[in-house]
Scaffold this active site. Structure first.
Site, PDB file in Angstrom:
ATOM      1  N   GLU A 276      24.617 -29.282 -38.932  1.00 55.98           N
ATOM      2  CA  GLU A 276      23.667 -30.378 -39.206  1.00 55.98           C
ATOM      3  C   GLU A 276      23.642 -30.704 -40.703  1.00 55.98           C
ATOM      4  O   GLU A 276      23.443 -31.865 -41.077  1.00 55.98           O
ATOM      5  CB  GLU A 276      22.263 -30.026 -38.699  1.00 55.98           C
ATOM      6  CG  GLU A 276      22.163 -29.744 -37.189  1.00 55.98           C
ATOM      7  CD  GLU A 276      22.727 -30.826 -36.288  1.00 55.98           C
ATOM      8  OE1 GLU A 276      22.682 -32.018 -36.662  1.00 55.98           O
ATOM      9  OE2 GLU A 276      23.248 -30.493 -35.183  1.00 55.98           O
TER      10      GLU A 276
ATOM     11  N   HIS B  70      26.194 -33.298 -41.284  1.00 54.47           N
ATOM     12  CA  HIS B  70      25.683 -34.650 -40.963  1.00 54.47           C
ATOM     13  C   HIS B  70      24.784 -35.146 -42.103  1.00 54.47           C
ATOM     14  O   HIS B  70      24.867 -36.295 -42.526  1.00 54.47           O
ATOM     15  CB  HIS B  70      24.834 -34.605 -39.688  1.00 54.47           C
ATOM     16  CG  HIS B  70      25.624 -34.544 -38.407  1.00 54.47           C
ATOM     17  ND1 HIS B  70      26.541 -35.510 -38.055  1.00 54.47           N
ATOM     18  CD2 HIS B  70      25.610 -33.648 -37.381  1.00 54.47           C
ATOM     19  CE1 HIS B  70      27.061 -35.193 -36.858  1.00 54.47           C
ATOM     20  NE2 HIS B  70      26.519 -34.077 -36.445  1.00 54.47           N
TER      21      HIS B  70
HETATM   22 ZN    ZN Z   1      26.914 -33.119 -34.593  1.00 57.15          ZN
END
Ligand code: ZN
Length: 498
Positions: free
Chosen positions: A262, A265
């Protein structure tokens, strides 16, 4: 600035405001909102979605977009107008009444799916799934250009420039090389110990180490927060407010690598320039490009032996009784252990794309070949047996494991595998530009991150994933790099002569 573009501004601001509010509600729902808040909040989210729909389909907006298209705009403005025009086209072709019915069906669909999964009963979900497929195909047919296949319309929503022709080649490459390679891995007889990854890892300690590693790879806690949710995800409000979540269990590697994933991201979203953030082009280029960054951080960086050289001690200090006696080499082997399994989200790096391949083949059958959805559990189980050598004992660990179809999302899955392949192509190129592993060993992740920011993150949606890949690496998308990367890495780990 052109006059028409200037007049579009207040509309664009409203679009952003409605979107931001909706996203914030979603975040809240998954993290902090009390259990009974759901239905009341959903009503407000429904109002926000309707407002969004009405701005986008406002005739005045359409008129201004047309005027803008004839004017000499800057690169960013032009891209924003292009995004807006695409959104208008997508929404205006669907009659408002049908759109509402579909939204309603989706919110029921996820609930029915969740119950069906809990009860391991596919038949209670099948009629809803059938309707969702009908709507999806109908909407795609409204938007299809002459001669365009329906599944291609859907695929294009998530990854521009990737149609069935390209994806068939991509997945054929994976299937023909990775399925036999996986067989060699599982037959190799190499035993990898990973029992120490499971145990009494307290949530408090996992959170502490998660924060250390998020920051280490480049997550900026002045512009982001980390919370807990059932399934990890990233929410992006703008480049100074990016939120990640994780979940904790007895497997320390689950939360650790989901945090790094994450963070990948989030680093992408934090790298969007001020000029683009809070506009229609102020986000990652595509689903696949986003996944390329998260999986790059998780796997190519995070599961790399060199990554752990400067920081394994930190992990041992946090967990002295669990990892104090485990060598770094044994730890790195354990986090790369290959185990064909039934659940996509828990799959290792090598088998992951085969889970996606199965979904791609099935979606094609559903959308293009009118497959009777009642046959899905059987087809699903047969494909798992054929490609991964495992067979689900019930539908909960089979065809009902993913939420996507219950949300009416078809064409989304291929992005997961494409992302990994984009990442491997970037990695191959970057190794020629820098001493990648040397940088990791020296704890110099910044240089790697800056490269990604310079060549990918800062463009937001100004370019498509395929364009960017070509401009960075000098070559069109080439899945062979992905296969080579996996075969080399896992061939070495499992001592397979190539
Ligand atoms: Zn992902």
């Amino acid at each position: 600035m052109s006059r028409a573009y200037e007049q579009l501004q207040p509309y664009l601001e409203r679009v952003q405001a409605f979107q931001t509010a909706r996203i914030l509600f979603e975040w809240d729902n998954e993290t902090l909102a009390p259990k009974e808040a759901g239905p009341n909040t959903s009503r407000m989210v429904g109002v926000l979605s309707a407002e969004y729909f009405s701005v986008i389909t406002d005739p005045q907006v359409k008129k201004l977009v047309k005027e803008c298209e004839g004017e000499d705009l800057g690169q960013v403005e032009k891209a924003i107008v292009r995004e807006l025009a695409e959104e208008i086209e997508k929404l205006e072709k669907v009659p408002a009444q049908e759109y509402r019915e579909f939204s309603q069906l989706v919110s029921e669909g996820t609930r029915i799916w969740a119950d069906a999964r809990k009860n391991k009963d596919f038949h209670s979900f099948a009629p809803t799934l059938k309707k969702l497929v009908e709507y999806t195909k109908k909407f795609a047919s409204y938007r299809a250009k002459e001669g365009q296949k329906l599944y291609d319309v859907l695929l294009n929503d998530y990854e521009k420039g990737f149609d069935m022709e390209t994806l068939d080649k991509f997945f054929d490459t994976l299937k023909s090389q990775l399925v036999p390679f996986l067989k060699k891995v599982t037959d190799s007889g190499t035993e990898i110990r990973d029992d120490f990854l499971t145990g009494d890892y307290s949530e408090k300690d996992q959170e502490a180490i998660g924060r250390i590693f998020a920051e280490y790879v480049g997550f900026d806690f002045d512009r982001g927060v980390m919370a807990v949710s059932a399934h990890p995800f990233t929410t992006n409000l703008h480049n100074k407010d990016v939120r990640i979540t994780t979940s904790y269990n007895r497997h320390v590697d689950d939360s650790l690598f989901s945090v790094i994933h994450e963070s990948g991201h989030a680093i992408y979203e934090m790298g969007i320039p001020d000029e683009l953030t809070q506009t229609l082009v102020g986000g990652g280029a595509s689903m696949g490009m986003h996944e390329s960054q998260s999986r790059f951080f998780e796997n190519i960086i995070g599961r790399n032996q060199a990554f752990w050289v400067p920081v394994y001690k930190k992990l041992q200090e946090q967990f002295p009784s669990q990892l104090g006696d485990v060598s770094m080499d044994d730890f790195v082997k354990a986090i790369n252990k290959v185990e064909p399994s039934l659940i996509r989200t828990q799959a290792d790096e090598l088998t992951y794309s085969l889970h996606v391949l199965i979904r791609y083949e099935i979606e094609k059958m559903i959308i293009e070949e009118d497959l009777d959805v009642e046959k899905l559990p059987q087809i699903w189980a047969d494909k798992y047996e054929e490609y991964l050598g495992v067979r689900p004992k019930d539908v909960a660990e089979g065809v009902l494991q993913d939420i996507h179809w219950s949300q009416g999302s078809f064409g989304y899955f291929p992005s997961y595998a494409l992302g990994s392949a984009f990442g491997a192509q970037l990695y191959h190129y970057m190794k020629g530009q820098m001493d990648f592993e040397g940088l990791l060993r020296a704890g110099e992740i910044r240089t790697i991150r800056e490269f990604l920011r310079e060549h990918i993150h800062r463009y937001g949606k100004l370019k498509t994933s395929r364009q960017m890949l070509k401009e960075v690496t000098g070559e069109d998308f080439n899945p062979q790099y992905y296969v080579d990367y996996l075969v080399e890495k896992y061939g070495e780990l499992y001592k397979i002569a190539i």
